[in-house]
Scaffold this motif. Sequence first.
Motif, mmCIF file in Angstrom:
data_model
loop_
_atom_site.group_PDB
_atom_site.id
_atom_site.type_symbol
_atom_site.label_atom_id
_atom_site.label_comp_id
_atom_site.label_asym_id
_atom_site.label_seq_id
_atom_site.Cartn_x
_atom_site.Cartn_y
_atom_site.Cartn_z
ATOM 1 N N GLY A 79 0.793 -1.230 0.000
ATOM 2 C CA GLY A 79 0.000 0.000 0.000
ATOM 3 C C GLY A 79 0.828 1.284 0.000
ATOM 4 O O GLY A 79 0.283 2.380 -0.015
ATOM 5 N N TYR A 80 2.151 1.155 0.019
ATOM 6 C CA TYR A 80 3.003 2.347 0.067
ATOM 7 C C TYR A 80 3.954 2.375 -1.116
ATOM 8 O O TYR A 80 4.295 1.341 -1.679
ATOM 9 N N SER A 81 4.377 3.569 -1.480
ATOM 10 C CA SER A 81 5.397 3.629 -2.532
ATOM 11 C C SER A 81 6.453 4.674 -2.182
ATOM 12 O O SER A 81 6.239 5.532 -1.317
ATOM 13 N N TRP A 82 7.584 4.547 -2.867
ATOM 14 C CA TRP A 82 8.700 5.482 -2.679
ATOM 15 C C TRP A 82 8.557 6.573 -3.726
ATOM 16 O O TRP A 82 8.515 6.287 -4.924
ATOM 17 N N VAL A 83 8.487 7.806 -3.285
ATOM 18 C CA VAL A 83 8.359 8.916 -4.238
ATOM 19 C C VAL A 83 9.506 9.896 -3.985
ATOM 20 O O VAL A 83 9.829 10.198 -2.832
ATOM 21 N N LEU A 84 10.115 10.365 -5.066
ATOM 22 C CA LEU A 84 11.227 11.312 -4.935
ATOM 23 C C LEU A 84 10.774 12.699 -5.354
ATOM 24 O O LEU A 84 10.117 12.851 -6.385
ATOM 25 N N PHE A 85 11.109 13.688 -4.547
ATOM 26 C CA PHE A 85 10.880 15.083 -4.927
ATOM 27 C C PHE A 85 12.248 15.689 -5.238
ATOM 28 O O PHE A 85 13.100 15.774 -4.351
ATOM 29 N N ASP A 86 12.429 16.091 -6.468
ATOM 30 C CA ASP A 86 13.715 16.680 -6.859
ATOM 31 C C ASP A 86 13.642 18.195 -6.675
ATOM 32 O O ASP A 86 12.907 18.873 -7.402
ATOM 33 N N SER A 87 14.413 18.698 -5.726
ATOM 34 C CA SER A 87 14.400 20.136 -5.422
ATOM 35 C C SER A 87 14.914 20.957 -6.605
ATOM 36 O O SER A 87 14.731 22.161 -6.648
ATOM 37 N N CYS A 88 15.601 20.287 -7.523
ATOM 38 C CA CYS A 88 16.255 20.951 -8.657
ATOM 39 C C CYS A 88 17.349 21.912 -8.194
ATOM 40 O O CYS A 88 17.780 22.774 -8.944
ATOM 41 N N VAL A 89 17.773 21.774 -6.939
ATOM 42 C CA VAL A 89 18.976 22.472 -6.491
ATOM 43 C C VAL A 89 20.113 21.500 -6.783
ATOM 44 O O VAL A 89 20.160 20.400 -6.229
ATOM 45 N N LYS A 112 1.586 6.785 1.104
ATOM 46 C CA LYS A 112 0.470 5.897 0.790
ATOM 47 C C LYS A 112 0.229 5.969 -0.708
ATOM 48 O O LYS A 112 0.048 7.056 -1.256
ATOM 49 N N GLU A 113 0.212 4.793 -1.329
ATOM 50 C CA GLU A 113 0.200 4.733 -2.791
ATOM 51 C C GLU A 113 -0.926 5.568 -3.426
ATOM 52 O O GLU A 113 -0.693 6.339 -4.344
ATOM 53 N N ASP A 114 -2.142 5.417 -2.873
ATOM 54 C CA ASP A 114 -3.277 6.079 -3.520
ATOM 55 C C ASP A 114 -3.304 7.594 -3.262
ATOM 56 O O ASP A 114 -4.147 8.294 -3.790
ATOM 57 N N GLN A 115 -2.375 8.074 -2.462
ATOM 58 C CA GLN A 115 -2.335 9.518 -2.192
ATOM 59 C C GLN A 115 -1.135 10.194 -2.863
ATOM 60 O O GLN A 115 -0.985 11.410 -2.789
ATOM 61 N N ALA A 116 -0.288 9.372 -3.490
ATOM 62 C CA ALA A 116 0.994 9.894 -3.986
ATOM 63 C C ALA A 116 0.804 11.029 -4.994
ATOM 64 O O ALA A 116 1.477 12.068 -4.907
ATOM 65 N N ASP A 117 -0.141 10.872 -5.922
ATOM 66 C CA ASP A 117 -0.316 11.902 -6.950
ATOM 67 C C ASP A 117 -0.815 13.207 -6.341
ATOM 68 O O ASP A 117 -0.302 14.284 -6.640
ATOM 69 N N ARG A 118 -1.824 13.071 -5.472
ATOM 70 C CA ARG A 118 -2.388 14.277 -4.863
ATOM 71 C C ARG A 118 -1.308 15.018 -4.064
ATOM 72 O O ARG A 118 -1.116 16.220 -4.226
ATOM 73 N N ILE A 119 -0.574 14.275 -3.244
ATOM 74 C CA ILE A 119 0.433 14.920 -2.384
ATOM 75 C C ILE A 119 1.541 15.564 -3.225
ATOM 76 O O ILE A 119 1.964 16.688 -2.960
ATOM 77 N N LYS A 148 5.611 28.245 -4.949
ATOM 78 C CA LYS A 148 5.291 29.516 -4.265
ATOM 79 C C LYS A 148 6.465 29.974 -3.397
ATOM 80 O O LYS A 148 6.804 31.143 -3.363
ATOM 81 N N ALA A 149 7.076 29.025 -2.683
ATOM 82 C CA ALA A 149 8.125 29.403 -1.724
ATOM 83 C C ALA A 149 9.442 29.762 -2.412
ATOM 84 O O ALA A 149 10.139 30.679 -2.001
ATOM 85 N N PHE A 150 9.812 29.004 -3.456
ATOM 86 C CA PHE A 150 11.154 29.187 -4.031
ATOM 87 C C PHE A 150 11.162 29.579 -5.513
ATOM 88 O O PHE A 150 12.225 29.778 -6.101
ATOM 89 N N GLY A 151 9.976 29.599 -6.109
ATOM 90 C CA GLY A 151 9.920 29.932 -7.541
ATOM 91 C C GLY A 151 10.552 28.851 -8.398
ATOM 92 O O GLY A 151 11.015 29.115 -9.509
ATOM 93 N N ILE A 152 10.613 27.616 -7.886
ATOM 94 C CA ILE A 152 11.237 26.518 -8.657
ATOM 95 C C ILE A 152 10.192 25.436 -8.928
ATOM 96 O O ILE A 152 9.399 25.097 -8.035
ATOM 97 N N ASP A 153 10.206 24.907 -10.127
ATOM 98 C CA ASP A 153 9.324 23.778 -10.470
ATOM 99 C C ASP A 153 10.031 22.484 -10.111
ATOM 100 O O ASP A 153 10.965 22.078 -10.801
ATOM 101 N N MET A 154 9.621 21.833 -9.036
ATOM 102 C CA MET A 154 10.337 20.599 -8.669
ATOM 103 C C MET A 154 9.876 19.448 -9.576
ATOM 104 O O MET A 154 8.795 19.498 -10.163
ATOM 105 N N ASN A 155 10.710 18.445 -9.680
ATOM 106 C CA ASN A 155 10.320 17.246 -10.424
ATOM 107 C C ASN A 155 9.911 16.159 -9.448
ATOM 108 O O ASN A 155 10.454 16.073 -8.348
ATOM 109 N N VAL A 156 8.960 15.335 -9.873
ATOM 110 C CA VAL A 156 8.525 14.209 -9.043
ATOM 111 C C VAL A 156 8.890 12.930 -9.789
ATOM 112 O O VAL A 156 8.601 12.802 -10.979
ATOM 113 N N TYR A 157 9.569 12.014 -9.110
ATOM 114 C CA TYR A 157 9.915 10.744 -9.745
ATOM 115 C C TYR A 157 9.262 9.600 -8.975
ATOM 116 O O TYR A 157 9.519 9.434 -7.776
#
Length: 395
Positions: A206-216, A351-358, A368-377
């Motif tokens: 029911g869980y997955s690993w999601v990466l947020f790339d700060s692009c820093v 939680k897998e079914d919440q990954a897209d929303r989050i 909004k905070a940094f003016g950067i478009d982060m990538n999601v993997y």
Amino acid sequence: MHNTLIDSTKAVFQSVFRSEPEHIFLAPGRINIIGEHVDYNDGWVLPAAIDKYICFAVKRQQDSETCTFFAADLGESFSFNISEKQSPVGQMWVNYLLGVFDAIQDCGRKTGGLQIAFSSIIPMGSGLSSSAALECGFAYILNTLFDLQLSKKEIALVGQKAEHTFAGVQCGIMDQFASVFGKKNKVMMLDCSSLEHHYYNAQLDGYSWVLFDSCVKHTHLTSGYNDRRKDIELGKEMIRLRYPEIVNFRQVTEEILTELKDDMGDLAYRRCLYVVKEIKRVEEAVRALSENNPECLGRLMTETHAGLSQEYEVSCNEIDFLVEEALKEQSVLGARMMGGGFGGCSINLVKEDQADRISKVIKEKYRKAFGIDMNVYKINISEGIKEYKDNESII
Ligand code: GLA
């Protein structure tokens, strides 16, 4: 996506070298569940190879002494003579490859000429170990095509040596090991002292690993990576002076560090404290993983982040923000910066079914905070480096 990568790398080879490549190799990047900055501190780590690769299209040049590379993503090429001794050059990507060649020459192995075009879908400077994939991918190619009889372990060590000698980063062994020894749907627990390793299921129901790339972006040549190693050496020296029988960080306790705090100074103390606690956390994390206890694993990951941010000081504002915001979501069990730090990605147990929303929510807040478009993997855990044969599945 991967077939696109393979096809486009083949096409680049054809147009640059005016012939067909004879071999295709894929070298993956990696994630690390937990065990950060302990691979050079006698610890255990929990990495896995992922389905983001560098693809190499390769042809042997039987009667030639020249090795030519074409870096498709940069549009740059480089050639060198295989009978000459190599030394570092101005282009960083070349140094990873020359470093590997030099390390292989040092092992007394002989190779022949080659033409190689390569292209990557591992984002660079994102903490996903594109450099280890490049180093170990090339070492694997030389080993396969010239029958050098190097073991997989030796390939990983050749990659690490290249990083030390030609790229100037005193990295541990985790990234190279993960890229070479990855197994589909498994994370490995690697003992960085003995290099023994065991595999565990990476899947938590029911869980997955999601990466947020700060692009820093970071490069560990100029980040504080090598400095952290110096801080730790200082701490170790103090421990050795007082406790000569201690040979390994695993034997160090928090009590010992408290006792030596004044001698080693606050900085070295906090660095060592992080290491001692992280080594323990990895052991607990392995237990949590094998007992299928995502809550416990998530809590440990979050503790690791606090340590990396405050004690080891390798995070940055952007990554701290991503972690903090992710943890405000109930469906995120754990979040932390991943890899060497100073930018790059956070890893989140979601939680897998919440990954897209989050992911959407965090992306918006980050913009909004940094003016950067982060990538999601969203990643799949994959096999280590291998030669790709037509039509096989590569995840
Ligand atoms: C980089 C290094 C690794 C390891 C991590 C931090 O990725 O290459 O050896 O030290 O940082 O865990």
